[in-house]
Scaffold this active site. Structure first.
Site, PDB file in Angstrom:
ATOM      1  N   LYS A 208      50.785  50.044  40.644  1.00  0.00           N
ATOM      2  CA  LYS A 208      49.594  49.427  41.244  1.00  0.00           C
ATOM      3  C   LYS A 208      48.375  50.255  40.866  1.00  0.00           C
ATOM      4  O   LYS A 208      48.445  51.486  40.825  1.00  0.00           O
ATOM      5  CB  LYS A 208      49.738  49.390  42.775  1.00  0.00           C
ATOM      6  CG  LYS A 208      48.471  48.943  43.468  1.00  0.00           C
ATOM      7  CD  LYS A 208      48.625  48.744  44.970  1.00  0.00           C
ATOM      8  CE  LYS A 208      47.276  48.270  45.539  1.00  0.00           C
ATOM      9  NZ  LYS A 208      47.328  47.986  46.964  1.00  0.00           N
ATOM     10  N   GLU A 257      38.657  49.182  57.137  1.00  0.00           N
ATOM     11  CA  GLU A 257      39.789  50.102  56.974  1.00  0.00           C
ATOM     12  C   GLU A 257      39.566  51.456  57.622  1.00  0.00           C
ATOM     13  O   GLU A 257      38.626  52.182  57.299  1.00  0.00           O
ATOM     14  CB  GLU A 257      40.072  50.285  55.469  1.00  0.00           C
ATOM     15  CG  GLU A 257      41.358  51.033  55.209  1.00  0.00           C
ATOM     16  CD  GLU A 257      41.882  50.818  53.789  1.00  0.00           C
ATOM     17  OE1 GLU A 257      41.359  49.946  53.075  1.00  0.00           O
ATOM     18  OE2 GLU A 257      42.805  51.559  53.417  1.00  0.00           O
ATOM     19  N   GLU A 301      52.315  44.305  47.303  1.00  0.00           N
ATOM     20  CA  GLU A 301      51.139  45.177  47.207  1.00  0.00           C
ATOM     21  C   GLU A 301      50.934  45.911  48.546  1.00  0.00           C
ATOM     22  O   GLU A 301      50.618  47.106  48.584  1.00  0.00           O
ATOM     23  CB  GLU A 301      49.930  44.280  46.870  1.00  0.00           C
ATOM     24  CG  GLU A 301      48.631  45.010  46.689  1.00  0.00           C
ATOM     25  CD  GLU A 301      47.453  44.049  46.436  1.00  0.00           C
ATOM     26  OE1 GLU A 301      47.676  42.912  45.968  1.00  0.00           O
ATOM     27  OE2 GLU A 301      46.315  44.449  46.728  1.00  0.00           O
ATOM     28  N   GLU A 436      38.222  37.664  44.393  1.00  0.00           N
ATOM     29  CA  GLU A 436      38.420  38.500  45.589  1.00  0.00           C
ATOM     30  C   GLU A 436      37.284  39.521  45.748  1.00  0.00           C
ATOM     31  O   GLU A 436      36.806  39.769  46.858  1.00  0.00           O
ATOM     32  CB  GLU A 436      39.783  39.207  45.486  1.00  0.00           C
ATOM     33  CG  GLU A 436      40.141  39.973  46.733  1.00  0.00           C
ATOM     34  CD  GLU A 436      41.534  40.596  46.641  1.00  0.00           C
ATOM     35  OE1 GLU A 436      42.474  39.930  46.158  1.00  0.00           O
ATOM     36  OE2 GLU A 436      41.666  41.761  47.052  1.00  0.00           O
ATOM     37  N   LYS A 440      34.554  39.974  48.875  1.00  0.00           N
ATOM     38  CA  LYS A 440      34.379  41.279  49.534  1.00  0.00           C
ATOM     39  C   LYS A 440      32.926  41.737  49.471  1.00  0.00           C
ATOM     40  O   LYS A 440      32.448  42.436  50.362  1.00  0.00           O
ATOM     41  CB  LYS A 440      35.293  42.322  48.887  1.00  0.00           C
ATOM     42  CG  LYS A 440      36.760  42.130  49.271  1.00  0.00           C
ATOM     43  CD  LYS A 440      37.638  43.080  48.506  1.00  0.00           C
ATOM     44  CE  LYS A 440      39.063  43.043  49.014  1.00  0.00           C
ATOM     45  NZ  LYS A 440      39.982  43.739  48.104  1.00  0.00           N
TER      46      LYS A 440
HETATM   47  C1  LIG Z   1      39.177  48.218  47.449  1.00  0.00           C
HETATM   48  C2  LIG Z   1      38.761  47.420  48.429  1.00  0.00           C
HETATM   49  O1  LIG Z   1      39.594  46.917  49.402  1.00  0.00           O
HETATM   50  C3  LIG Z   1      40.939  47.340  49.498  1.00  0.00           C
HETATM   51  C4  LIG Z   1      41.836  46.469  48.728  1.00  0.00           C
HETATM   52  C5  LIG Z   1      42.472  45.368  49.291  1.00  0.00           C
HETATM   53  C6  LIG Z   1      43.312  44.455  48.444  1.00  0.00           C
HETATM   54  O2  LIG Z   1      43.443  44.691  47.241  1.00  0.00           O
HETATM   55  O3  LIG Z   1      43.835  43.449  48.968  1.00  0.00           O
HETATM   56  C7  LIG Z   1      42.346  45.114  50.656  1.00  0.00           C
HETATM   57  C8  LIG Z   1      41.693  45.970  51.454  1.00  0.00           C
HETATM   58  C9  LIG Z   1      41.287  47.295  50.981  1.00  0.00           C
HETATM   59  O4  LIG Z   1      42.322  48.196  51.176  1.00  0.00           O
HETATM   60  C10 LIG Z   1      37.318  47.058  48.571  1.00  0.00           C
HETATM   61  O5  LIG Z   1      36.981  46.376  49.544  1.00  0.00           O
HETATM   62  O6  LIG Z   1      36.502  47.476  47.732  1.00  0.00           O
END
Ligand SMILES: C=C(O[C@@H]1C=C(C(=O)O)C=C[C@H]1O)C(=O)O
Length: 453
Positions: A208, A257, A301, A436, A440
């Protein structure tokens, strides 16, 4: 705050400083029911702001009575040593111990970009005035470090003068900034990086890796970080808020988080990985959530993060417990898989040992950790600075709380930098991963009100 009362606390600390020939922390706290941490942050747009839940705590810190900075991969051990040496003979007037606030770089081996220069490898401040709000109400602490050569009367005078500053009226800022230029790697080029990561995963080099994007806005005027925080606060859902200022720049975010929190030796954290969008109707949103809970790629994941957190903590805790299956954590634009984890710190270990053991979790780095970090350094193409790194607070009793600085922005006087990433595992699709990152980024973009001209 009464100067005579402060003076007696500072004099007691001075006696100890002379006796032990080293600096001693002094703290005095009083109830402050009429002060509000968010209102003070909006007014000052400086220092440190914090608003976390479970446990709920808001903080606003102004002025710096002492700074602890450290460099290199062992920076946390150094901060830990320095802090607890400083607190060993702390003079505490009232119920509230001294409390240190700060954060650190994601990766000390990545060369530092100029916009991150004010943000050291690890940088913590003891705020001169600290307002806290929790279930015990609102309390104002005056914090000071008294050295053998200090003049306690001068320190008390300076503290009272700084106290007046707390009540200063807001500085007005220029009208809303306009975007002069937006710079970001085009989608196909970022997706090519994801394809590259997928090749490394196929070859067995990695299982990963989290790849992030960096978006830079050039502005015609400074952003009002207080107003941005107010908007983040209004829509915070399950996010925790933070803002830290260093030399005219502000790093702020609304992150879902928590990396690790410690209350009387009890640690809590969660694995957070696996994401899906929020849907417009509650029925559709439930379907998207149910799909996320059943998606083998997302569960894989997620499970990698759970296992790595459990392994990371195993050397320093007892009673380690993790939820058997993830739950959904719903935010304004995105929902995640989250598995709560709890444990007890073993005697002789501290919260910062826990942070050292966990950072970077595969939620923001990857697996194997060192290979993923090297991959990020080589391929991501920008300096993460404090993005995706721990930010938080620590008190003299060893209690504290650290978040992972996601959904964040760095604001310099005429620029704003945004960051968002996602975990790449076998089966990830570059276009979906790009999407995604867009969802975010959305909450911070909305709070910043940045629209191209
Ligand atoms: C890396 C990030 O988020 C992280 C990655 C995630 C995922 O890949 O699903 C989910 C939440 C966070 O642990 C970010 O928001 O920049």
């Amino acid at each position: 705050m009464n100067e005579a009362a402060l003076l007696s606390v500072f004099e007691a600390a001075h006696q100890l400083a002379l006796k032990h020939q080293r600096p001693v922390v002094a703290v005095s706290s009083r109830p402050a029911p009429n002060l509000d941490p968010l209102v003070l942050y909006e007014t000052h747009r400086q220092g440190f702001f914090w608003c976390a839940h479970s446990p709920g705590l808001a903080l606003f810190g102004l002025g710096c009575a002492w700074q602890i900075e450290a460099t290199g991969p062992q920076r946390l051990a150094e901060v830990n040593r320095h802090w607890f040496a400083l607190c060993a003979d702390a003079v505490i007037d009232g119920a509230h111990p001294p409390l240190l606030l700060g954060g650190m770089r994601f990766d000390t081996q990545q060369p530092c970009a100029p916009h991150w220069a004010p943000f050291a490898d690890a940088s913590f401040h003891l705020a001169q005035w600290l307002l806290s709000e929790d279930r015990d109400g609102r309390w104002l602490r005056c914090q000071c470090v008294v050295e053998p050569g200090s003049d306690p009367a001068a320190l008390a005078r300076a503290s009272v003068a700084a106290h007046q500053q707390l009540f200063a009226s807001p500085r007005s800022l220029a009208s809303h900034p306009e975007v002069i230029e937006r710079t970001a790697l085009p989608a196909p080029q970022w997706q090519a990086k994801v394809a590259n990561a997928l090749q490394a995963i196929d070859s067995g080099e990695l299982s990963k890796v989290v790849l992030a994007r960096h978006i830079e806005y050039q502005l015609d005027a400074a952003l009002d970080s207080g107003a941005v925080m107010r908007r983040l606060h209004e829509r915070r859902n399950s996010s925790h808020l933070f803002a830290l200022h260093r030399a005219g720049s502000c790093f702020m975010g609304a992150t879902p988080e928590r990396l690790l929190s410690c209350r009387e030796g009890h640690l809590s954290t969660h694995a957070l990985a696996g994401s899906a969008r929020r849907a417009p109707t509650s029925e559709e949103d439930q379907q998207v959530g149910a799909g996320l809970l059943a998606d083998p790629k997302e569960l894989h994941e997620h499970q990698l993060v759970v296992q790595t957190i459990l392994q990371g903590l195993s050397g320093i805790v007892s009673d380690l417990q993790a939820a058997t299956r993830p739950e959904l954590l719903k935010l304004a634009t995105v929902q995640h898989l989250s598995s709560p984890i709890s444990a007890r710190l073993v005697e002789g270990c501290s919260l910062l040992d826990g942070i050292q053991a966990l950072h970077p979790t595969p939620a923001v780095g990857g697996l194997p950790a060192a290979t993923a970090m090297a991959f990020i350094r080589r391929h991501e193409g920008f300096d993460r600075g404090w993005y995706a790194a721990p930010v938080g607070w620590l008190d003299a009793r060893g209690n504290g709380d650290f978040l992972v600085a996601l959904r964040s922005a760095l604001m310099t006087p005429l620029h704003c930098h945004l960051f968002a990433g996602c975990g790449i595992v076998q089966g990830s699709r570059p276009a979906d991963e790009y999407e995604e990152t867009q969802i975010k980024l959305a909450s911070m973009e909305q709070a910043l009100h940045l629209a191209p001209r």
